[in-house]
Design a protein around this motif. Structure first.
Motif, PDB file in Angstrom:
ATOM      1  N   VAL A 100       0.828  -1.208   0.000  1.00 52.25           N
ATOM      2  CA  VAL A 100       0.000   0.000   0.000  1.00 52.25           C
ATOM      3  C   VAL A 100       0.860   1.255   0.000  1.00 52.25           C
ATOM      4  O   VAL A 100       0.609   2.208  -0.754  1.00 52.25           O
ATOM      5  N   ILE A 101       1.907   1.265   0.827  1.00 49.80           N
ATOM      6  CA  ILE A 101       2.775   2.445   0.912  1.00 49.80           C
ATOM      7  C   ILE A 101       3.499   2.681  -0.407  1.00 49.80           C
ATOM      8  O   ILE A 101       3.544   3.811  -0.921  1.00 49.80           O
ATOM      9  N   ILE A 102       4.063   1.621  -0.976  1.00 50.70           N
ATOM     10  CA  ILE A 102       4.794   1.771  -2.240  1.00 50.70           C
ATOM     11  C   ILE A 102       3.836   2.141  -3.371  1.00 50.70           C
ATOM     12  O   ILE A 102       4.157   2.981  -4.230  1.00 50.70           O
ATOM     13  N   GLY A 103       2.646   1.537  -3.385  1.00 57.18           N
ATOM     14  CA  GLY A 103       1.656   1.889  -4.403  1.00 57.18           C
ATOM     15  C   GLY A 103       1.245   3.345  -4.319  1.00 57.18           C
ATOM     16  O   GLY A 103       1.068   4.012  -5.345  1.00 57.18           O
ATOM     17  N   ARG A 104       1.120   3.853  -3.104  1.00 54.63           N
ATOM     18  CA  ARG A 104       0.772   5.260  -2.924  1.00 54.63           C
ATOM     19  C   ARG A 104       1.875   6.162  -3.483  1.00 54.63           C
ATOM     20  O   ARG A 104       1.590   7.173  -4.139  1.00 54.63           O
ATOM     21  N   GLU A 105       3.133   5.805  -3.242  1.00 54.65           N
ATOM     22  CA  GLU A 105       4.247   6.609  -3.748  1.00 54.65           C
ATOM     23  C   GLU A 105       4.280   6.587  -5.279  1.00 54.65           C
ATOM     24  O   GLU A 105       4.545   7.606  -5.919  1.00 54.65           O
ATOM     25  N   PHE A 106       4.020   5.422  -5.883  1.00 53.54           N
ATOM     26  CA  PHE A 106       3.964   5.335  -7.344  1.00 53.54           C
ATOM     27  C   PHE A 106       2.827   6.194  -7.899  1.00 53.54           C
ATOM     28  O   PHE A 106       2.977   6.847  -8.940  1.00 53.54           O
ATOM     29  N   LEU A 107       1.678   6.181  -7.224  1.00 48.38           N
ATOM     30  CA  LEU A 107       0.534   6.965  -7.687  1.00 48.38           C
ATOM     31  C   LEU A 107       0.851   8.450  -7.691  1.00 48.38           C
ATOM     32  O   LEU A 107       0.626   9.148  -8.690  1.00 48.38           O
ATOM     33  N   VAL A 108       1.392   8.946  -6.587  1.00 47.43           N
ATOM     34  CA  VAL A 108       1.704  10.371  -6.496  1.00 47.43           C
ATOM     35  C   VAL A 108       2.795  10.757  -7.495  1.00 47.43           C
ATOM     36  O   VAL A 108       2.721  11.805  -8.147  1.00 47.43           O
ATOM     37  N   SER A 109       3.801   9.899  -7.651  1.00 50.22           N
ATOM     38  CA  SER A 109       4.862  10.187  -8.630  1.00 50.22           C
ATOM     39  C   SER A 109       4.306  10.219 -10.046  1.00 50.22           C
ATOM     40  O   SER A 109       4.693  11.068 -10.853  1.00 50.22           O
ATOM     41  N   GLY A 110       3.388   9.309 -10.349  1.00 46.48           N
ATOM     42  CA  GLY A 110       2.771   9.300 -11.672  1.00 46.48           C
ATOM     43  C   GLY A 110       1.952  10.550 -11.927  1.00 46.48           C
ATOM     44  O   GLY A 110       2.010  11.132 -13.021  1.00 46.48           O
ATOM     45  N   LEU A 111       1.185  10.983 -10.926  1.00 51.31           N
ATOM     46  CA  LEU A 111       0.392  12.198 -11.080  1.00 51.31           C
ATOM     47  C   LEU A 111       1.290  13.409 -11.299  1.00 51.31           C
ATOM     48  O   LEU A 111       0.993  14.273 -12.129  1.00 51.31           O
ATOM     49  N   ARG A 112       2.397  13.464 -10.571  1.00 49.80           N
ATOM     50  CA  ARG A 112       3.308  14.593 -10.745  1.00 49.80           C
ATOM     51  C   ARG A 112       3.982  14.565 -12.107  1.00 49.80           C
ATOM     52  O   ARG A 112       4.233  15.619 -12.708  1.00 49.80           O
ATOM     53  N   SER A 113       4.272  13.375 -12.623  1.00 49.40           N
ATOM     54  CA  SER A 113       4.881  13.278 -13.950  1.00 49.40           C
ATOM     55  C   SER A 113       3.914  13.753 -15.024  1.00 49.40           C
ATOM     56  O   SER A 113       4.295  14.493 -15.940  1.00 49.40           O
ATOM     57  N   ILE A 114       2.663  13.342 -14.920  1.00 53.12           N
ATOM     58  CA  ILE A 114       1.661  13.792 -15.894  1.00 53.12           C
ATOM     59  C   ILE A 114       1.457  15.297 -15.787  1.00 53.12           C
ATOM     60  O   ILE A 114       1.339  15.999 -16.804  1.00 53.12           O
ATOM     61  N   ALA A 168       3.413   1.184  18.153  1.00 56.37           N
ATOM     62  CA  ALA A 168       3.763   0.713  16.808  1.00 56.37           C
ATOM     63  C   ALA A 168       2.511   0.339  16.021  1.00 56.37           C
ATOM     64  O   ALA A 168       2.353   0.723  14.855  1.00 56.37           O
ATOM     65  N   GLN A 169       1.619  -0.420  16.645  1.00 56.02           N
ATOM     66  CA  GLN A 169       0.394  -0.810  15.953  1.00 56.02           C
ATOM     67  C   GLN A 169      -0.471   0.398  15.610  1.00 56.02           C
ATOM     68  O   GLN A 169      -0.991   0.514  14.488  1.00 56.02           O
ATOM     69  N   LEU A 170      -0.636   1.303  16.576  1.00 59.51           N
ATOM     70  CA  LEU A 170      -1.461   2.486  16.343  1.00 59.51           C
ATOM     71  C   LEU A 170      -0.867   3.370  15.251  1.00 59.51           C
ATOM     72  O   LEU A 170      -1.594   3.859  14.368  1.00 59.51           O
ATOM     73  N   SER A 171       0.449   3.566  15.273  1.00 63.95           N
ATOM     74  CA  SER A 171       1.082   4.441  14.287  1.00 63.95           C
ATOM     75  C   SER A 171       1.015   3.855  12.885  1.00 63.95           C
ATOM     76  O   SER A 171       0.866   4.602  11.902  1.00 63.95           O
ATOM     77  N   ILE A 172       1.111   2.524  12.760  1.00 64.90           N
ATOM     78  CA  ILE A 172       1.024   1.903  11.439  1.00 64.90           C
ATOM     79  C   ILE A 172      -0.360   2.120  10.833  1.00 64.90           C
ATOM     80  O   ILE A 172      -0.508   2.522   9.664  1.00 64.90           O
ATOM     81  N   TRP A 173      -1.408   1.883  11.617  1.00 69.71           N
ATOM     82  CA  TRP A 173      -2.765   2.064  11.092  1.00 69.71           C
ATOM     83  C   TRP A 173      -3.060   3.537  10.816  1.00 69.71           C
ATOM     84  O   TRP A 173      -3.715   3.870   9.822  1.00 69.71           O
ATOM     85  N   PHE A 174      -2.589   4.404  11.706  1.00 68.66           N
ATOM     86  CA  PHE A 174      -2.796   5.837  11.484  1.00 68.66           C
ATOM     87  C   PHE A 174      -2.037   6.305  10.250  1.00 68.66           C
ATOM     88  O   PHE A 174      -2.541   7.121   9.465  1.00 68.66           O
ATOM     89  N   MET A 175      -0.831   5.776  10.052  1.00 70.70           N
ATOM     90  CA  MET A 175      -0.028   6.126   8.878  1.00 70.70           C
ATOM     91  C   MET A 175      -0.711   5.676   7.598  1.00 70.70           C
ATOM     92  O   MET A 175      -0.731   6.405   6.593  1.00 70.70           O
ATOM     93  N   LEU A 176      -1.293   4.476   7.602  1.00 72.43           N
ATOM     94  CA  LEU A 176      -2.012   4.009   6.412  1.00 72.43           C
ATOM     95  C   LEU A 176      -3.193   4.919   6.095  1.00 72.43           C
ATOM     96  O   LEU A 176      -3.437   5.261   4.932  1.00 72.43           O
ATOM     97  N   THR A 177      -3.929   5.320   7.125  1.00 72.38           N
ATOM     98  CA  THR A 177      -5.083   6.197   6.914  1.00 72.38           C
ATOM     99  C   THR A 177      -4.660   7.546   6.340  1.00 72.38           C
ATOM    100  O   THR A 177      -5.235   8.035   5.356  1.00 72.38           O
ATOM    101  N   VAL A 178      -3.625   8.144   6.931  1.00 71.83           N
ATOM    102  CA  VAL A 178      -3.150   9.448   6.457  1.00 71.83           C
ATOM    103  C   VAL A 178      -2.592   9.333   5.039  1.00 71.83           C
ATOM    104  O   VAL A 178      -2.803  10.221   4.202  1.00 71.83           O
ATOM    105  N   SER A 179      -1.897   8.238   4.741  1.00 73.89           N
ATOM    106  CA  SER A 179      -1.313   8.055   3.403  1.00 73.89           C
ATOM    107  C   SER A 179      -2.398   7.975   2.338  1.00 73.89           C
ATOM    108  O   SER A 179      -2.270   8.575   1.261  1.00 73.89           O
ATOM    109  N   LEU A 180      -3.479   7.244   2.627  1.00 76.16           N
ATOM    110  CA  LEU A 180      -4.561   7.121   1.646  1.00 76.16           C
ATOM    111  C   LEU A 180      -5.300   8.442   1.467  1.00 76.16           C
ATOM    112  O   LEU A 180      -5.640   8.827   0.344  1.00 76.16           O
ATOM    113  N   PHE A 181      -5.549   9.149   2.565  1.00 70.97           N
ATOM    114  CA  PHE A 181      -6.191  10.456   2.458  1.00 70.97           C
ATOM    115  C   PHE A 181      -5.289  11.440   1.708  1.00 70.97           C
ATOM    116  O   PHE A 181      -5.770  12.259   0.913  1.00 70.97           O
ATOM    117  N   SER A 182      -3.993  11.374   1.957  1.00 72.43           N
ATOM    118  CA  SER A 182      -3.056  12.248   1.257  1.00 72.43           C
ATOM    119  C   SER A 182      -3.051  11.951  -0.238  1.00 72.43           C
ATOM    120  O   SER A 182      -3.018  12.875  -1.068  1.00 72.43           O
TER     121      SER A 182
END
Length: 229
Positions: A100-114, A168-182
């Motif tokens: 999920v994290i790597i896919g999010r980075e690819f998505l944002v990089s692709g949008l910026r390239s376009i 650790a558990q809370l930060s991972i789930w919170f990070m996933l939520t923030v990453s998807l919203f971002s």
């Protein structure tokens, strides 16, 4: 090359060192030396993310190389950390989290390239910057969780303890939520700019046609006044 770019390069150079510390046998996890060394290195590398940008603006050394190295170093550092954590601490970072994290980075990089190919840029949002901070906290917590579920700080003369596993558990789930919203925030900003640009392209030929072609007004033909027979 200048000082800000050199700092960005040092962040990239820290990535193989981080992987070597976490997956190698030089440091031991018995007393937490491996976890403390890896967490310290990752925190120091993350601090350089703000230092190179500040120095580039302060010294007026914003270059094309720096605009490439800075986001590249951030993405490489985060993705390398999560991929390594899949092997180092799979209880906290399973494989699907890294995907999920790597896919999010690819998505944002692709949008910026376009966006760049269309002639505009997508600036980093406040939500994206907050996401980076949350990712740093989650990586450090996941590294420390490998050795401590509860970190007793009495040895440091602090009458408290840290619930490392819970953090650790809370930060991972919170990070996933923030990453998807971002990612959604980036996509909405990209779509709005693309939509306005397409609308301008549709209007431009219409305006050009109206400017080039002037309407021709024909005078009405006079009625036939010849005598009727």
């Amino acid at each position: 090359m200048n000082l800000p770019n050199s700092i960005s390069l040092s962040r990239i150079a820290s990535i193989p060192l981080l992987i070597w510390i976490l997956l190698g046998n030089y440091f031991s996890s018995e007393n937490g030396h491996k976890e403390l060394a890896a967490a310290t290195l990752f925190i120091l590398a993350s601090i350089t993310d703000g230092i190179d940008g500040y120095l580039a603006r302060r010294r007026s050394q914003i270059t094309s190389m720096g605009m490439l190295l800075d986001p590249l170093a951030d993405k490489l550092m985060v993705t390398a950390a999560f991929v390594t954590l899949v092997q180092f601490n799979p209880r906290i970072v399973p494989a699907w989290v890294a995907v999920v994290i790597i896919g999010r980075e690819f998505l944002v990089s692709g949008l910026r390239s376009i966006a760049a190919s269309e002639g505009f840029t997508i600036e980093a949002s406040d939500l994206g910057k907050f996401k980076m901070v949350v990712q740093i906290v989650s990586v450090v917590a996941a590294i420390l969780d490998h050795r401590w579920a509860w970190w007793d700080l009495h040895k440091l003369y602090l009458p408290i303890g840290l619930p490392v596993h819970f953090i650790a558990q809370l930060s991972i789930w919170f990070m996933l939520t923030v990453s998807l919203f971002s990612a959604g925030d980036y996509f909405v900003g990209f779509w709005n700019k693309i939509d306005r640009r397409v609308e301008r392209r549709r209007r431009r030929p219409f305006i050009l046609r109206r400017r080039k072609g002037t309407p021709v007004v024909t005078a009405p033909q006079p009625a036939d006044s010849s005598p009727q027979s």
